[in-house]
Motif scaffolding. Structure first.
Motif, PDB file in Angstrom:
ATOM      1  N   LEU A 185      71.330  51.220  13.488  1.00 13.05           N
ATOM      2  CA  LEU A 185      72.331  51.186  14.081  1.00 13.05           C
ATOM      3  C   LEU A 185      73.296  52.255  14.200  1.00 13.05           C
ATOM      4  O   LEU A 185      73.943  52.725  15.166  1.00 13.05           O
ATOM      5  N   LYS A 186      73.425  52.775  12.825  1.00 10.99           N
ATOM      6  CA  LYS A 186      74.131  54.079  12.688  1.00 10.99           C
ATOM      7  C   LYS A 186      73.443  55.218  13.680  1.00 10.99           C
ATOM      8  O   LYS A 186      74.243  55.981  14.279  1.00 10.99           O
ATOM      9  N   GLY A 187      72.191  55.319  13.801  1.00 14.75           N
ATOM     10  CA  GLY A 187      71.450  56.519  14.349  1.00 14.75           C
ATOM     11  C   GLY A 187      71.838  56.271  15.851  1.00 14.75           C
ATOM     12  O   GLY A 187      72.100  57.356  16.583  1.00 14.75           O
ATOM     13  N   ALA A 188      71.885  55.225  16.372  1.00 13.17           N
ATOM     14  CA  ALA A 188      71.932  54.648  17.696  1.00 13.17           C
ATOM     15  C   ALA A 188      73.296  55.105  18.064  1.00 13.17           C
ATOM     16  O   ALA A 188      73.618  55.866  19.182  1.00 13.17           O
ATOM     17  N   THR A 189      74.396  54.647  17.404  1.00 13.86           N
ATOM     18  CA  THR A 189      75.884  55.069  17.762  1.00 13.86           C
ATOM     19  C   THR A 189      76.062  56.440  17.740  1.00 13.86           C
ATOM     20  O   THR A 189      76.753  57.039  18.572  1.00 13.86           O
ATOM     21  N   ARG A 190      75.450  57.009  16.784  1.00 17.84           N
ATOM     22  CA  ARG A 190      75.904  58.606  16.540  1.00 17.84           C
ATOM     23  C   ARG A 190      75.011  59.238  17.827  1.00 17.84           C
ATOM     24  O   ARG A 190      75.752  60.087  18.203  1.00 17.84           O
ATOM     25  N   ARG A 191      74.017  59.008  18.188  1.00 19.67           N
ATOM     26  CA  ARG A 191      73.237  59.666  19.236  1.00 19.67           C
ATOM     27  C   ARG A 191      74.263  59.365  20.626  1.00 19.67           C
ATOM     28  O   ARG A 191      74.300  60.375  21.365  1.00 19.67           O
ATOM     29  N   VAL A 192      74.969  58.296  20.886  1.00 15.66           N
ATOM     30  CA  VAL A 192      75.630  58.229  21.640  1.00 15.66           C
ATOM     31  C   VAL A 192      77.028  58.914  21.665  1.00 15.66           C
ATOM     32  O   VAL A 192      77.355  59.363  22.810  1.00 15.66           O
ATOM     33  N   CYS A 193      77.515  58.758  20.510  1.00 14.35           N
ATOM     34  CA  CYS A 193      78.887  59.635  20.335  1.00 14.35           C
ATOM     35  C   CYS A 193      78.666  61.016  20.486  1.00 14.35           C
ATOM     36  O   CYS A 193      79.194  61.834  21.434  1.00 14.35           O
ATOM     37  N   ASP A 194      77.398  61.666  20.104  1.00 17.40           N
ATOM     38  CA  ASP A 194      77.103  63.160  20.184  1.00 17.40           C
ATOM     39  C   ASP A 194      77.041  63.304  21.492  1.00 17.40           C
ATOM     40  O   ASP A 194      77.544  64.674  21.829  1.00 17.40           O
ATOM     41  N   ALA A 195      76.424  62.697  22.417  1.00 22.13           N
ATOM     42  CA  ALA A 195      76.449  62.871  24.016  1.00 22.13           C
ATOM     43  C   ALA A 195      77.748  63.175  24.780  1.00 22.13           C
ATOM     44  O   ALA A 195      77.740  63.648  25.603  1.00 22.13           O
ATOM     45  N   LEU A 196      78.690  62.592  23.966  1.00 21.88           N
ATOM     46  CA  LEU A 196      79.946  62.756  24.844  1.00 21.88           C
ATOM     47  C   LEU A 196      81.043  63.704  23.977  1.00 21.88           C
ATOM     48  O   LEU A 196      82.046  64.066  24.477  1.00 21.88           O
ATOM     49  N   ASP A 197      80.695  64.145  22.801  1.00 19.49           N
ATOM     50  CA  ASP A 197      81.757  64.859  21.957  1.00 19.49           C
ATOM     51  C   ASP A 197      81.850  66.228  22.607  1.00 19.49           C
ATOM     52  O   ASP A 197      80.789  66.935  23.140  1.00 19.49           O
ATOM     53  N   GLU A 198      83.075  66.799  22.794  1.00 21.09           N
ATOM     54  CA  GLU A 198      83.329  68.038  23.205  1.00 21.09           C
ATOM     55  C   GLU A 198      83.088  68.263  24.767  1.00 21.09           C
ATOM     56  O   GLU A 198      82.775  69.230  25.217  1.00 21.09           O
ATOM     57  N   ARG A 199      83.295  67.076  25.521  1.00 20.01           N
ATOM     58  CA  ARG A 199      83.132  66.875  26.714  1.00 20.01           C
ATOM     59  C   ARG A 199      84.166  66.626  27.467  1.00 20.01           C
ATOM     60  O   ARG A 199      85.241  65.986  26.993  1.00 20.01           O
ATOM     61  N   THR A 200      84.437  66.881  28.787  1.00 23.00           N
ATOM     62  CA  THR A 200      85.593  66.156  29.613  1.00 23.00           C
ATOM     63  C   THR A 200      84.599  65.154  30.314  1.00 23.00           C
ATOM     64  O   THR A 200      83.716  65.068  30.773  1.00 23.00           O
ATOM     65  N   ILE A 201      85.035  63.918  30.038  1.00 24.58           N
ATOM     66  CA  ILE A 201      84.383  62.667  30.887  1.00 24.58           C
ATOM     67  C   ILE A 201      84.854  62.636  31.999  1.00 24.58           C
ATOM     68  O   ILE A 201      86.349  62.426  32.196  1.00 24.58           O
ATOM     69  N   LEU A 202      84.031  62.451  32.986  1.00 23.46           N
ATOM     70  CA  LEU A 202      84.265  62.270  34.527  1.00 23.46           C
ATOM     71  C   LEU A 202      83.681  60.908  34.828  1.00 23.46           C
ATOM     72  O   LEU A 202      82.425  60.586  34.830  1.00 23.46           O
ATOM     73  N   PRO A 203      84.522  59.995  35.425  1.00 24.75           N
ATOM     74  CA  PRO A 203      84.086  58.756  35.999  1.00 24.75           C
ATOM     75  C   PRO A 203      83.383  58.977  37.375  1.00 24.75           C
ATOM     76  O   PRO A 203      84.245  58.933  38.283  1.00 24.75           O
ATOM     77  N   LEU A 204      82.058  58.717  37.647  1.00 24.09           N
ATOM     78  CA  LEU A 204      81.646  59.178  38.793  1.00 24.09           C
ATOM     79  C   LEU A 204      81.590  57.909  39.988  1.00 24.09           C
ATOM     80  O   LEU A 204      81.633  58.408  41.122  1.00 24.09           O
TER      81      LEU A 204
END
Ligand code: ZN
Length: 163
Positions: free
Chosen positions: A61-80
């Motif tokens: 559970l921690k690994g899955a959550t960490r990977r999802v967070c890492d993919a968003l970290d230091e990005r600008t989030i854009l809603p397609l």
């Protein structure tokens, strides 16, 4: 033997389960200025005990959550799927134009293009939950009954999605 009453759930809400990201809310007639949050993610999973005594291995559970967070970290989030932003990938850049003509250009590497309408904590919680579900299923986690994800954009201020 009588049926046992009650249910099990596991929860992770570690300090490191976070992402720092920029965003702005936009809907027809309104656009926030670009700004950032230190988002924190917590996850609750309800399910039955397996033969190992776990609902779900905390490590998975921690690994899955960490990977999802890492993919968003230091990005600008854009809603397609925005109904008021035009988002165009042009070579190595992503161009974003609001309905009033105001325009941003970002390097492709600096953005997270998400299948959401608004980058609100609510829609982010639903997106993150779906990504965590995919990560868990991909890592062989046993089936669970309910997955609940909260995304806090500031301490004491969070939105939750459960599925
Ligand atoms: Zn914000």
């Amino acid at each position: 033997m009588s049926q046992e009453q009650g249910r099990f759930e596991v929860f992770v809400g570690k300090e490191y389960l976070k992402f720092n990201a920029a965003h702005f809310i936009a809907y027809p007639g309104f656009r926030e200025h670009l700004h950032g949050h230190n988002y924190h993610v917590s996850v609750r999973v309800e399910g039955d005990l397996g033969p190992d005594g776990y609902v779900l291995d905390f490590g998975l559970l921690k690994g899955a959550t960490r990977r999802v967070c890492d993919a968003l970290d230091e990005r600008t989030i854009l809603p397609l799927e925005s109904d008021c932003l035009e988002i165009v990938e042009a070579g190595e850049s992503v161009e974003v134009t609001y309905e009033d003509g105001s325009r941003f250009v970002f390097p492709r590497t600096d953005v997270a293009l998400l299948p959401i309408v608004h980058s609100s904590a609510e829609e982010l919680a639903r997106y993150v939950a779906r990504r965590i579900r995919e990560e868990l299923q991909g890592s062989g986690a046993r089936p669970w009954r309910r997955l609940e994800v909260s995304v806090a954009e500031a301490p004491g201020q969070s939105a939750t999605w459960a599925e």
